[in-house]
Design an enzyme around this catalytic site. Structure first.
Site, PDB file in Angstrom:
ATOM      1  N   CYS A 382      70.285 -51.082  65.382  1.00  0.00           N
ATOM      2  CA  CYS A 382      70.883 -52.336  65.842  1.00  0.00           C
ATOM      3  C   CYS A 382      72.337 -52.437  65.358  1.00  0.00           C
ATOM      4  CB  CYS A 382      70.043 -53.526  65.390  1.00  0.00           C
ATOM      5  SG  CYS A 382      70.403 -55.038  66.313  1.00  0.00           S
ATOM      6  N   HIS A 509      64.968 -51.949  67.821  1.00  0.00           N
ATOM      7  CA  HIS A 509      64.351 -51.825  66.492  1.00  0.00           C
ATOM      8  C   HIS A 509      63.056 -51.015  66.594  1.00  0.00           C
ATOM      9  CE1 HIS A 509      66.718 -54.878  64.160  1.00  0.00           C
ATOM     10  NE2 HIS A 509      66.999 -55.284  65.391  1.00  0.00           N
ATOM     11  N   GLU A 511      61.399 -49.688  64.322  1.00  0.00           N
ATOM     12  CA  GLU A 511      60.523 -49.908  63.168  1.00  0.00           C
ATOM     13  C   GLU A 511      59.430 -50.936  63.459  1.00  0.00           C
ATOM     14  OE1 GLU A 511      64.047 -52.782  62.424  1.00  0.00           O
ATOM     15  OE2 GLU A 511      63.663 -50.845  63.396  1.00  0.00           O
TER      16      GLU A 511
END
Length: 538
Positions: A382, A509, A511
């Site tokens: 990001c 993102h 994750e």
């Protein structure tokens, strides 16, 4: 069967691990073949955590449907693999907003709006909502905060009402408390737990199961004492002792029969105990992975919970590569040209972290330059990806004043600029580009290979600014390729430098979608590159 409801409450102190217990219980019930979901009810008045400082509440986790939520939803997804939605995260702010909007429309026909029944009815509606939308066997509801908090009382009253309305076969309370150890006296003290349970009983709720958080083993006599004073079956007093990893908690809970106790209390057949084969295999790999892999996280927050999903995603990938990832926090505010080598030269890889705002930005740019010029595996996420772009514009394209429009609105070279649809937005909360969007990958790129040759992927976003396509040709000609693009809006989602070992930035993102049993492919690829780099350096 009719949906059954399990309420997880906490007492004595916050941060005892209600989210981990909720996720562990969900995992155990899921392993028995039950359809489950887990939801978090937070008593604070914010509409969502999107505008909360990470120092206040840790990471803001984003669901696929674009809801900014509490970080515990990340635990729910990582443990169970289920995809949560906006219905899995509710705050006091959302409850009151909904009630007030209905009052303004005249839906209550002039009645006086009160906490009971209007607020509690809305809470009950939200608790039941997931089961009305989906065919679920169990809904696990975690109530944030602790017993005794003023703001928690409407939620506890709603639970009390639901327990009576649904009956003991469909509604059950698991209460998590703390048993402190006083070193001076050499004793474990149960009085805080007794007091917490009495507070809960005073609100009309009798817990069926107690989970005692402790740093020391609780003997049978102490557990019997707690059971006696709290009106709980001695077999339903479970201890949650400190463990080397949060991922061992489900196995520990299963060993003590938490899921079996709950099934019996709710009138269900217990049946054989699930083996949890893949989960135990993960734990065994994690135990055997003793070789350390040092990876730096360059960001402005010296706070583990601010980057919780990134840390866990690295840990997942490390385990499957038989490595123990050791993350090093590098405060980007303190990174400069003079010390960057000292801070990063010993690292096998670097993650340039997400975030917002001006603070620590120049340190991220310095880190990106050092990693690019020294060919250290680098993963920008990001804002981290955006700073990789800014660094490249300044030091490769020669645009010395290049910047993001977020940090420098008057820059002559806004290589990162505000998205068009964001230019009329004035409110901060819930107005970013949020949730999962498609991304088309360039064939034969490192990213494409990491995803196993997929042409179209879907990942979660949380941002307002984007790569400025006016500069796309210049970047590509100079060696930074835009290898992932949103097909609907033509927004650049992924950049990479192919001639580097691993230098990739993602606007999204990744994750958020890494789980214990399904680590994210980009983190797997990144960790593999870090291992190769560390081996080469050695």
């Amino acid at each position: 069967m009719e949906t059954k409801y399990i309420f997880i409450t906490g007492g004595v102190a916050s941060s005892l691990g209600k989210g981990i217990i909720s996720a562990s219980l969900g995992k155990l019930l899921q392993a028995r073949g039950y359809r489950i979901t887990i939801q978090k009810f937070d008593p604070y008045i914010n509409i969502d955590p999107g505008t909360l400082n990470p120092y206040e509440h840790g990471e803001c986790y984003v669901t696929a449907d674009g809801m900014e939520t509490d970080l515990d939803l990340g635990h729910y997804e990582r443990f169970t693999g289920i995809e949560t939605t906006r219905d899995n995260s509710v705050t006091t702010g959302r409850i009151y907003l909904s009630v007030i909007e209905r009052e303004r429309r005249g839906d209550y026909l002039g009645k006086t709006i009160q906490v009971v029944p209007h607020i509690t009815d809305e809470i009950k509606h939200r608790i039941l909502l997931n089961a009305t939308k989906h065919e679920l066997d169990f809904v696990i509801t975690e109530i944030g905060g602790t017993i005794g908090d003023i703001e928690s009382q409407p939620f506890l009253e709603a639970i009390r009402q639901l327990r009576w309305e649904l009956g003991p076969a469909r509604a059950l309370n698991v209460h998590l408390t703390y048993v402190p150890y006083l070193a001076a006296a050499g004793e474990l003290k149960t009085k805080p737990t007794q007091t917490s349970v009495k507070q809960l009983q005073g609100l009309g709720i009798q817990p069926e199961v107690l989970v005692l958080r402790t740093e020391h083993d609780l003997n049978d006599g102490l557990r019997a004492k707690v059971a006696h004073f709290c009106n709980v079956d001695v077999g339903a007093v479970i201890q949650s002792q400190d463990l080397p990893s949060i991922y061992e908690v489900p196995v520990n809970m299963q060993r003590q029969g938490l899921d079996a106790i709950i099934l019996r209390k709710m009138g269900l057949e217990v049946g054989p105990t699930p083996e949890l084969g893949p989960w135990r295999s993960f734990l065994e790999r994690r135990r055997l992975a003793t070789e350390v892999l040092d990876i730096a996280l360059v960001g402005k927050y010296d706070l583990q919970d601010a980057y919780k999903s990134i840390i866990e995603s690295l840990a997942h990938a490390g385990t499957y590569h038989n490595r123990k990832v050791h993350t090093h926090f590098v405060n980007s505010e303190h990174v400069n040209l003079e010390n960057v080598a000292q801070l990063l030269s010993d690292m096998a890889g670097v993650v340039i972290c997400p975030g917002f705002g001006q603070r620590g930005i120049e340190g991220k740019i310095v880190a990106a330059e050092y990693c690019r010029t020294h060919d250290i595996p680098t993963f920008g996420i990001c804002l981290g990806m955006q700073m990789m772009v800014v660094e490249f514009a300044r030091n490769v394209l020669g645009y010395r004043g290049a910047d993001s429009g977020e940090m420098s609105p008057d820059t002559k070279h806004p290589v990162i600029d505000l998205m068009e649809e964001q230019k009329t937005v004035t409110k901060m909360g819930g107005t970013m580009r949020l949730g999962a969007y498609d991304c088309r990958l360039t064939k034969n790129s490192k990213t494409w290979k990491a995803y196993g040759g997929q042409s179209l992927i879907k990942e979660r976003h949380r941002h307002r600014y984007e790569f400025n396509n006016m500069y796309l040709g210049e970047f590509e000609n100079a060696g930074m390729k835009c290898v992932g693009v949103n097909p609907a809006a033509n927004l650049v989602e992924i950049v990479e430098i192919p001639d580097k070992k691993w230098y990739i930035g993602t606007q999204f993102h990744p994750e958020y979608s890494s789980t214990v049993l399904h680590p994210h492919p980009l983190f797997m690829s990144f960790v593999k590159a870090c291992i190769c780099y560390g081996t080469t350096e050695a």
